[in-house]
Write a protein that holds these residues in place. Structure first.
Motif, mmCIF file in Angstrom:
data_model
loop_
_atom_site.group_PDB
_atom_site.id
_atom_site.type_symbol
_atom_site.label_atom_id
_atom_site.label_comp_id
_atom_site.label_asym_id
_atom_site.label_seq_id
_atom_site.Cartn_x
_atom_site.Cartn_y
_atom_site.Cartn_z
ATOM 1 N N ILE A 110 9.250 43.757 5.941
ATOM 2 C CA ILE A 110 8.775 44.987 7.162
ATOM 3 C C ILE A 110 9.638 45.295 7.452
ATOM 4 O O ILE A 110 10.343 46.560 8.200
ATOM 5 N N ASN A 111 10.437 44.543 8.341
ATOM 6 C CA ASN A 111 11.886 44.816 9.328
ATOM 7 C C ASN A 111 12.515 45.381 8.349
ATOM 8 O O ASN A 111 13.387 46.194 9.232
ATOM 9 N N VAL A 112 12.966 45.315 7.095
ATOM 10 C CA VAL A 112 14.313 45.222 6.335
ATOM 11 C C VAL A 112 13.640 47.465 6.422
ATOM 12 O O VAL A 112 14.013 48.239 6.537
ATOM 13 N N THR B 240 11.806 38.255 0.710
ATOM 14 C CA THR B 240 12.489 38.254 1.333
ATOM 15 C C THR B 240 11.528 37.726 2.372
ATOM 16 O O THR B 240 10.113 38.214 2.651
ATOM 17 N N GLY B 241 11.487 36.684 2.883
ATOM 18 C CA GLY B 241 11.106 36.042 3.913
ATOM 19 C C GLY B 241 10.344 34.648 3.358
ATOM 20 O O GLY B 241 10.564 34.161 1.748
ATOM 21 N N SER B 242 9.905 34.132 3.898
ATOM 22 C CA SER B 242 8.901 32.663 3.452
ATOM 23 C C SER B 242 7.892 32.898 2.018
ATOM 24 O O SER B 242 7.503 34.367 2.882
ATOM 25 N N THR C 181 15.020 37.899 16.736
ATOM 26 C CA THR C 181 14.211 37.611 15.858
ATOM 27 C C THR C 181 13.834 39.515 14.480
ATOM 28 O O THR C 181 14.274 40.173 15.518
ATOM 29 N N GLY C 182 14.627 38.862 13.942
ATOM 30 C CA GLY C 182 14.621 40.584 12.813
ATOM 31 C C GLY C 182 16.268 40.716 12.140
ATOM 32 O O GLY C 182 16.186 42.211 11.761
ATOM 33 N N ALA C 183 17.213 40.397 13.357
ATOM 34 C CA ALA C 183 18.870 40.769 13.190
ATOM 35 C C ALA C 183 19.099 40.548 11.261
ATOM 36 O O ALA C 183 19.903 41.585 11.382
ATOM 37 N N GLY C 184 18.631 39.989 10.781
ATOM 38 C CA GLY C 184 19.177 39.213 9.401
ATOM 39 C C GLY C 184 18.661 40.261 9.267
ATOM 40 O O GLY C 184 19.564 40.826 7.702
ATOM 41 N N ASP C 185 17.490 40.750 9.218
ATOM 42 C CA ASP C 185 16.672 41.477 8.324
ATOM 43 C C ASP C 185 17.456 43.535 8.861
ATOM 44 O O ASP C 185 17.456 43.591 7.704
ATOM 45 N N SER C 186 18.108 43.411 9.501
ATOM 46 C CA SER C 186 18.789 44.513 9.684
ATOM 47 C C SER C 186 19.869 44.381 9.216
ATOM 48 O O SER C 186 20.590 45.620 9.078
#
Ligand code: F1X
Length: 338
Positions: free
Chosen positions: A40-42, A133-135, A247-252
């Motif tokens: 969702i962040n992506v 992506t994600g757990s 939070t969400g930096a990697g997804d970004s």
């Protein structure tokens, strides 16, 4: 089309406690609620960049309903399986002197809902990108990403996987286009302690040997590495910012990289842009807005002493004009139409 898959989405409840004393009541000075979960962040960041994605996954309960309505409010198309019982988790992010997170396990997913999800995956086809992506909630099998990729194999779909430990190691066997662990995750996989992009190179090579085509390893303030599918090593520094939220930096980063590779840019440019998107989110409350991304992209090129590609400079200018027009500060739309 880019599809993002979030099997364990979350509402991210960010608190700003002044103290963190175990066994006592601590008070937070302010709170925020963001819709999260990696996929969702992506999708959220790609929306800022005017890229259309479809957010997919599994939601449940009132938290799941909130998440769906927020995606709708943002104009992000979604295609989620709804659970009959249980609820989408709320992850608590304690943004104090030291950042501490407590992520939920997530709801129980019955087998029939997994089957429903697998059926819905049929919309993904040739030329599409699927971001896994994600757990995953503990009721799902560890090989779920591999199962999803196996079902879609041979359709000309580009897979992107950003997942912890064993999930990632299973998934690379399906030769994803991109994986993006950070240096700590790489360290945990290989029982090592790499801190810089340079120190991550041998581990990125091992991940490539395991099947991944492009491997990005983000190392926080120390920069980022991309070992591309042709064996070239790209390293970019991190633009200097005041850290607001990791939070969400990697997804970004994943979103920034896809924004540029799907637009035909080379890997070097895509990595710089990805790094800037990650940094922009780290400097923001929630996922970065376009204006912050553009400022960080500009700062990063300056820091690297490199000239920004003209097309990216134009994009930035256009986005600024649009923003000014929206805020009523400029009449460029009217001018350009005359
Ligand atoms: O528990 P997971 O799935 O490993 O991580 C979930 C999470 O921490 O990751 C996102 C940031 O990357 C947040 O929006 C979300 O709360």
């Amino acid at each position: 089309m880019i599809y993002t898959m979030t099997l364990n989405p979350a509402l991210d409840y960010v608190m700003h406690p002044n103290t963190l004393d175990m066994g006592f009541t601590n008070r937070s000075s302010s709170e925020e609620l963001h819709c999260g979960g990696n996929g969702i962040n992506v999708s959220t960041l790609l929306k800022e960049l005017d890229k259309v994605t479809v957010a997919m996954g599994i939601v449940g309960g009132f938290t799941g309903e909130y998440l769906l309505s927020d995606l709708q409010r943002q104009g992000i198309p979604s295609n989620f399986v709804k659970l009959d019982s249980g609820f989408t988790r709320i992850n608590v992010k304690l943004n104090g002197i030291v950042m501490t997170m407590v992520n939920g396990n997530g709801p129980r997913i019955p087998e029939k809902k997994v089957d429903e999800l697998l059926e819905r995956m049929d919309v993904v086809g040739s030329g599409d990108t699927l971001v896994l992506t994600g757990s995953i909630p503990s009721s799902l099998p560890e090989d779920i990403y591999t199962r999803l990729m196996a079902q879609l194999a041979g359709r000309g779909i580009q897979f992107v996987v950003d997942a912890p430990g064993q999930l990632l190691m299973e998934a690379i066997k399906a030769q994803p286009f991109l994986i993006k662990p950070n240096n700590h995750e790489v360290g945990r996989i290989f029982d090592a302690n790499p801190e810089t992009p340079e120190e991550c190179i041998p581990f990125a090579k091992k991940l490539q040997d395991g099947g991944a085509r492009n491997v990005i390893v983000s190392c926080g303030g120390a920069g980022s590495l991309l070992l591309d599918e042709y064996g070239a090593e790209h390293i970019v520094p991190t633009a200097k910012i005041r850290l607001v939220n990791a939070t969400g930096a990697g997804d970004s980063m994943v979103a920034g990289f896809l924004a540029k590779t799907t637009a035909g840019y080379d890997y070097d440019t895509a990595l710089i842009y990805a790094s800037a998107c990650g940094t922009a989110t780290a400097a923001s409350k929630g996922i970065a807005k376009r204006a912050t991304i553009d400022r960080v992209v500009t700062a990063l090129y300056k820091k690297m002493g490199r000239e920004m590609p003209a097309s990216i400079a134009e994009e930035i200018q256009l986005a600024r004009h649009k923003e000014e027009a929206r805020e009523g500060k400029s009449s460029w739309l009217a001018d350009s139409d005359q």
